[in-house]
Design an enzyme around this catalytic site. Structure first.
Site, PDB file in Angstrom:
ATOM      1  NE  ARG A  36      -6.741   4.374   4.777  1.00 27.59           N
ATOM      2  CZ  ARG A  36      -5.770   4.789   5.596  1.00 27.59           C
ATOM      3  NH1 ARG A  36      -6.006   4.937   6.868  1.00 27.59           N
ATOM      4  NH2 ARG A  36      -4.565   5.056   5.127  1.00 27.59           N
ATOM      5  CE  LYS A  89      -1.912   1.761   4.101  1.00 30.25           C
ATOM      6  NZ  LYS A  89      -1.388   3.077   4.272  1.00 30.25           N
ATOM      7  CG  ASN A  90       2.285   2.648   3.471  1.00 25.20           C
ATOM      8  OD1 ASN A  90       1.133   2.993   3.188  1.00 25.20           O
ATOM      9  ND2 ASN A  90       2.665   2.365   4.711  1.00 25.20           N
ATOM     10  NE  ARG A 115      -0.151  11.616   6.767  1.00 17.81           N
ATOM     11  CZ  ARG A 115      -0.407  12.786   7.327  1.00 17.81           C
ATOM     12  NH1 ARG A 115      -1.592  13.044   7.795  1.00 17.81           N
ATOM     13  NH2 ARG A 115       0.530  13.706   7.423  1.00 17.81           N
ATOM     14  NE  ARG A 119       0.150   9.932  10.028  1.00 14.91           N
ATOM     15  CZ  ARG A 119      -0.180   8.983   9.160  1.00 14.91           C
ATOM     16  NH1 ARG A 119      -1.392   8.491   9.177  1.00 14.91           N
ATOM     17  NH2 ARG A 119       0.693   8.535   8.287  1.00 14.91           N
ATOM     18  CB  CYS A 159      -4.031   5.838  10.861  1.00 13.23           C
ATOM     19  SG  CYS A 159      -4.578   4.500   9.810  1.00 13.23           S
ATOM     20  CG  ASP A 215       3.386   1.074   9.654  1.00 12.90           C
ATOM     21  OD1 ASP A 215       2.454   1.825   9.888  1.00 12.90           O
ATOM     22  OD2 ASP A 215       4.452   1.461   9.131  1.00 12.90           O
ATOM     23  CB  VAL A 234       7.835   5.920  14.239  1.00 10.81           C
ATOM     24  CG1 VAL A 234       7.489   6.598  12.913  1.00 10.81           C
ATOM     25  CG2 VAL A 234       9.104   5.095  14.086  1.00 10.81           C
TER      26      VAL A 234
HETATM   27  C1  EPZ Z   1       4.284   6.604   6.164  1.00  6.68           C
HETATM   28  O1  EPZ Z   1       3.618   7.696   6.787  1.00  6.68           O
HETATM   29  C2  EPZ Z   1       3.261   5.493   6.073  1.00  6.68           C
HETATM   30  N1  EPZ Z   1       2.123   5.962   5.310  1.00  6.68           N
HETATM   31  C3  EPZ Z   1       2.842   5.048   7.468  1.00  6.68           C
HETATM   32  O2  EPZ Z   1       1.993   3.924   7.332  1.00  6.68           O
HETATM   33  C4  EPZ Z   1       4.088   4.628   8.248  1.00  6.68           C
HETATM   34  O3  EPZ Z   1       3.712   4.330   9.570  1.00  6.68           O
HETATM   35  C5  EPZ Z   1       5.133   5.750   8.256  1.00  6.68           C
HETATM   36  O4  EPZ Z   1       5.424   6.163   6.896  1.00  6.68           O
HETATM   37  C6  EPZ Z   1       6.441   5.343   8.918  1.00  6.68           C
HETATM   38  O5  EPZ Z   1       6.971   4.204   8.271  1.00  6.68           O
HETATM   39  C7  EPZ Z   1       2.173   5.996   4.005  1.00  6.68           C
HETATM   40  O6  EPZ Z   1       3.165   5.639   3.385  1.00  6.68           O
HETATM   41  C8  EPZ Z   1       0.937   6.428   3.285  1.00  6.68           C
HETATM   42  P1  EPZ Z   1       6.525   9.861   8.287  1.00  6.68           P
HETATM   43  P2  EPZ Z   1       4.237   9.164   6.744  1.00  6.68           P
HETATM   44  O7  EPZ Z   1       6.504  11.148   7.553  1.00  6.68           O
HETATM   45  O8  EPZ Z   1       5.029   9.320   5.512  1.00  6.68           O
HETATM   46  C9  EPZ Z   1       6.793  13.220  11.724  1.00  6.68           C
HETATM   47  C10 EPZ Z   1       0.086   2.621   7.702  1.00  6.68           C
HETATM   48  O9  EPZ Z   1      -0.536   2.115   8.674  1.00  6.68           O
HETATM   49  N2  EPZ Z   1       6.589  14.247  10.678  1.00  6.68           N
HETATM   50  O10 EPZ Z   1       7.714   8.973   8.110  1.00  6.68           O
HETATM   51  O11 EPZ Z   1       3.127  10.104   7.010  1.00  6.68           O
HETATM   52  C11 EPZ Z   1       5.502  12.408  11.953  1.00  6.68           C
HETATM   53  O12 EPZ Z   1       4.620  13.088  12.782  1.00  6.68           O
HETATM   54  C12 EPZ Z   1       0.640   4.018   7.792  1.00  6.68           C
HETATM   55  O13 EPZ Z   1       0.236   2.038   6.628  1.00  6.68           O
HETATM   56  C13 EPZ Z   1       6.635  15.580  11.041  1.00  6.68           C
HETATM   57  O14 EPZ Z   1       6.857  15.937  12.207  1.00  6.68           O
HETATM   58  O15 EPZ Z   1       5.194   9.062   8.016  1.00  6.68           O
HETATM   59  C14 EPZ Z   1       6.045  11.129  12.553  1.00  6.68           C
HETATM   60  O16 EPZ Z   1       6.260  11.310  13.933  1.00  6.68           O
HETATM   61  C15 EPZ Z   1       0.421   4.663   9.135  1.00  6.68           C
HETATM   62  N3  EPZ Z   1       6.421  16.525  10.058  1.00  6.68           N
HETATM   63  C16 EPZ Z   1       7.411  10.980  11.846  1.00  6.68           C
HETATM   64  O17 EPZ Z   1       7.731  12.256  11.290  1.00  6.68           O
HETATM   65  C17 EPZ Z   1       6.172  16.181   8.754  1.00  6.68           C
HETATM   66  O18 EPZ Z   1       5.978  17.093   7.911  1.00  6.68           O
HETATM   67  C18 EPZ Z   1       7.424   9.935  10.750  1.00  6.68           C
HETATM   68  O19 EPZ Z   1       6.357  10.176   9.830  1.00  6.68           O
HETATM   69  C19 EPZ Z   1       6.133  14.815   8.403  1.00  6.68           C
HETATM   70  C20 EPZ Z   1       6.356  13.864   9.389  1.00  6.68           C
END
Ligand code: EPZ
Length: 437
Positions: free
Chosen positions: A418, A22-23, A96, A125, A120, A310, A332
């Protein structure tokens, strides 16, 4: 809300297949917008997120065709156009992914409008990294009442960025913007998840020039145009691990066809430390309960190559059946233990803490977030009425209901669609006893 009535206590045994991640799939679909000819993505699962992204691409003039059975999506972006704001807004809160369309749309059309995002509820986020990256490239970002408008009257120019944290989404944002920006871009502290490596492969097939250098550094040389691609999506390592955890929690034995060892090394090490058994062949991985006692462990989630956040939720269900005290430190997302409330109702003994337990200090240590958990096991689980909170938490509740004695009602299961393809059909194939209410 759709509901399942689950009769627990039967081990899940048999074989299921996982298809594309998915991701990754959703991001590869966004990349197609950058091409000046059609793209073809293979091994695409039938999940709600693929439908949402297909609909959003169509609103922007991309001709999308899906062969759901064969898992093939073709995308022709030659007539990309600005979508009507009201139509885009109808998708607010559903995913997202729209934030990743900024770079590709600005390159193609000079502007982009992004609705309020979904996804989610596992933490705040924020999208601050995304917006600051876009500004670094020279885009103008205006927050509107119902979304964000991005324009770049002078085009986008390569830049140097260092991320405060190796965010998956922000790294993808940078890649999808840099490939057609003027000049060179350098990203430090980049995320290097396998899904990102495959997005880089997709972009390379399209004509991009990208190098991944030691120490989380990604360098991109912008090019003037990109063409379409043909690519087969890597298997979903989150789904594969979820079924592995389900085998452990229900005393089961599941062969996950499509599971790929190289992307799951850290999960497999942890699975083995808990006492789980697995056999790997060229086509998949068989996950088994060993038949003997499971062992408590200390676990910390992290960015790749660490233990994925995840994977945490499904594994915690299995840890309720392990002997001793397990410690889980979630580094994370600040708020990914909400799902443990329902497990406690089902008889699990779990305490959540604000402190960083079982590892070094993380970003959340001083911030009052309940981001560590201690699980004391083994505790028999009993049936309960549950409302699914989010995608992975929801799947975990389902596993708990299947492991529990008695009949549970699980509501809101549409959230699980989803990210888990045909999960009801797969549960049936594994001998689970349940009815749709
Ligand atoms: C991706 O989310 C995945 N989603 C998530 O999967 C996954 O948990 C995550 O990566 C980590 O592997 C998709 O790919 C659609 P991040 P993403 O930016 O890209 C902070 C699932 O269940 N952050 O790596 O949104 C954030 O708050 C989902 O399949 C900021 O502070 O995750 C988090 O603490 C859930 N500011 C950390 O970084 C920003 O602008 C990591 O988030 C962006 C992120």
């Amino acid at each position: 809300m759709s509901e399942l009535r689950v009769h627990g206590g039967t081990p899940l045994t048999g074989e299921i297949t996982v298809r594309g991640a998915k991701n990754f799939v959703s991001k590869a679909m966004v990349a197609a917008v950058l091409g000046d000819s059609p793209s073809e993505l293979r091994n695409v699962p039938q999940i709600k997120d693929v439908k949402v992204v297909s609909d959003i691409l169509r609103l922007h003039g991309v001709h999308v065709e899906r062969d759901r059975e064969a898992g093939v999506v073709t995308m022709d972006p030659q007539r990309v156009e600005t979508a009507h704001m009201a139509e885009v807004n109808a998708h607010a809160g559903s995913s997202r992914i729209p934030i990743l369309l900024c770079g590709p749309l600005v390159h193609r059309l000079g502007e982009a409008f992004i609705p309020d995002l979904g996804g989610c509820h596992i933490g705040d986020r924020p999208i601050d990294y995304h917006l600051s990256i876009l500004r670094e490239f020279g885009a103008r970002v205006d927050k509107l009442e119902s979304g964000i408008s991005i324009t770049a009257p002078n085009g986008l120019t390569g830049t140097q960025v260092e991320l405060p944290y190796p965010s998956v989404g922000a790294t993808e944002q940078l890649l999808l913007t840099a490939v057609r920006a003027r000049g060179k871009t350098e990203l430090r502290n980049a995320a290097i998840e396998p899904e990102i490596m495959d997005l880089i492969s997709v972009l390379q097939r399209m004509g991009a020039i990208i190098s991944v250098d030691p120490g989380r550094v990604i360098r991109v040389e912008g090019v003037e145009s990109l063409r379409g691609y043909t690519f087969t999506a890597l298997p979903d390592r989150i789904e594969a691990a979820s079924w592995g955890a389900a085998a452990l929690a229900t005393h089961g034995d599941i062969y996950v066809r499509g599971a790929h060892q190289a992307d799951m090394v850290t999960f497999l090490n942890t699975f083995r430390k808990v006492g789980g058994a697995f056999d790997i062949d060229d086509d998949g991985i068989r996950f088994r309960h060993p038949g003997t006692e499971l062992k408590a462990i200390a676990l910390e989630t992290d960015v790749h190559p660490g233990f994925m956040t995840d994977w945490q939720q499904p594994l915690v269900v299995a840890l309720t059946q392990a002997s001793g005290l397990s410690i889980v430190h979630e580094t994370v997302y600040e708020n990914r233990f909400g799902f443990t409330e329902a497990l406690k109702e089902m008889g699990a003994t779990i305490q959540v803490y604000r402190e960083c337990l079982g590892g070094g200090p993380c970003r959340f240590g001083q911030k009052n977030f309940f981001h560590s958990a201690i699980i004391s096991g083994p505790t028999p689980l009993h049936a309960a009425d549950i409302v699914v909170p989010d995608l992975r938490g929801g799947f975990s509740h389902l596993i708990a209901a299947l492991a529990a004695e008695g009949t549970s009602n699980v509501r809101g299961i549409e959230l699980i669609n989803r990210g888990y393809e045909n999960f009801e059909g797969k549960l049936e194939a594994l001998g689970a006893k349940f009815e749709t209410v």
